[in-house]
Design an enzyme around this catalytic site. Sequence first.
Site, PDB file in Angstrom:
ATOM      1  CD  GLU A 133      -5.064   2.322   2.322  1.00 25.33           C
ATOM      2  OE1 GLU A 133      -3.939   2.860   2.430  1.00 25.33           O
ATOM      3  OE2 GLU A 133      -5.366   1.261   2.876  1.00 25.33           O
ATOM      4  CB  CYS A 192       3.525   1.127   8.302  1.00 27.22           C
ATOM      5  SG  CYS A 192       3.873   1.147   6.532  1.00 27.22           S
ATOM      6  CE  LYS A 213      -6.280  -2.797   1.747  1.00 28.35           C
ATOM      7  NZ  LYS A 213      -5.133  -1.972   2.171  1.00 28.35           N
ATOM      8  CG  ASP A 249      -2.145  -0.863   1.020  1.00 23.15           C
ATOM      9  OD1 ASP A 249      -2.108  -1.722   0.119  1.00 23.15           O
ATOM     10  OD2 ASP A 249      -3.126  -0.678   1.748  1.00 23.15           O
ATOM     11  CB  SER A 285      -3.363   5.218   4.871  1.00 18.85           C
ATOM     12  OG  SER A 285      -2.365   4.720   5.728  1.00 18.85           O
TER      13      SER A 285
END
Length: 567
Positions: A446, A193, A123, A80, A472
């Site tokens: 996003e 992240c 995901k 992402d 996000s």
Amino acid sequence: MSISSKNVVEGIVRSPQRAMYKAMGLTDTDLEKSFVGICHTGNEATPCNIHLEELATYVKKGIKDVELTSRQFSTIAVSDGIAMGHQGMKASLVSREIIADSIELMVRAHQYDSLIGIAGCDKSLPGTMMAMARLNIPAIFIYGGTILPGNYNGKPITIQNVYEAVGSYNSGETTIDELKNIENYACPSAGSCGGMFTANTMAVISETLGLALPNSATPPAEDKRRRKICYNSGKMIKNLLKNKLRPRDILTFESFENAITILNAIGGSTNAILHLLAIANEARIKLTYNDFERIRKKTPYIANMKPGGNYLMVDLDKIGGVPYLLHKLISKKLIHENVLTITGNTIKDNLQSIKILHRDSFHKIIRPLDTPINKFGTVVILKGSLAPDGAVIKISGTKIMKFLGRAKVFNSEEDAFQAVLKNKISEGDVIVIRYEGPKGGPGMREMLAVTAALMGCGLGNKVALITDGRFSGATRGLMIGHVAPEAFSGGNIAYVNNDDKIEIDIRKNKLDLLISQNELKQRKKVWVKPKINSTSPVLIKYSLLVGSAANGAVTNPTFANQTKLKF
């Protein structure tokens, strides 16, 4: 035909299949054992997944040590962070369905008796858990682990800081050298992240649901404990096979209530709503927006975690991880402690075997339940004339509970982003980004590039943003997404004009377009449904199959919570 490796390797007619297995080094003894599929989403697309193939080797060792036969395979995973802010993000949510479908196909084709899934990015976590619920064979989920924080000028930083630095650079508040340094130091290792963004949110949820080993969600990706988690998961699968313990035995309505509770307590990502609805759909559990709002109103927000707070997943790990959170929530009877987990024991039993410390110093990260950050949970469902079927906002990143402004309408994320960069957004604006929903995108992108740029240029707490797309987990501010019905399907967001007044009232769960019913009817009459906004075969197929965000944006409408899905 039921899923069983015996369908593939037993009998005279299966001699060709056995020959192929023997070409890969298996013996007759190996073929007599139960087969464990090990699926990982490892690739070189993202630091979240770069190490997962190595982690799979520890799972294999655990499986071997309990005398089972492992078969490793991999599937896709979209980054992402790298797909963000351009057309590539259209592939992100679509990948969740492809991950689930591809795992199902591999298991069905080869008739594996059980499954261990390792995932590391936004995901790939829900996609793997969806496949487990759908297949309903003994299964264990393993998270790849969080990234370590970067360090710049003595302060911890994450990828969120890089996105926001882009906005502050464009507004002249950050120099190019500062931006480059933040870019260089933000991501120092493998792992997902670092804040309570989507991947870490879903990791916490995986453990809370009972699909992952206790205390497995928070250790960092490169921590030695993660190898032990993988090895122990490999060994644990034998117990699940022996006891015929399957995902749908674990994924009860009560376990989903637990997941919604912890989502609100930690200030987790709004994406978790989509993913929990999707996993529940595969588990044949009826879950609706009403359940999310009902539980939110009795759940205090206690985790001082980024993006709304100050701390990272590694900080939560240091004070005891998910068991620490569960213990606190159970003390106020906010968690169903007697639900079953993959250990074969209940959450209550699992916690009794874990040493949980309680120190006043921990309160800066996880607040006491009696003095929470907020009395109510953070993931709010809004409804009203602009979103009759619902919309979603995470309030941990904003203090604004009521907003009235005039619309600035954009029919794509790119147009809105350019308006931000060119200083065409003013205080008091309500930015409306439409035709970015599941069908209209296609793919429900996003909007982190836009929301971070708004924060970086100082407008994050002075404007509102409304979209039928997504955000996000790193997004903060008055940002409302998942508007349903979406614009492409003729939802009311399609009929908003520039300068229309829009009212947001979070305390009343309201999101209203302030025009008359007669005016709305007139606009509907002249609206022309656009063509699918893609020439990509996979995105066109997704647009034709996907349902509403209010039902999890799934392409499989078979089960209970999808009975009202419209195509």
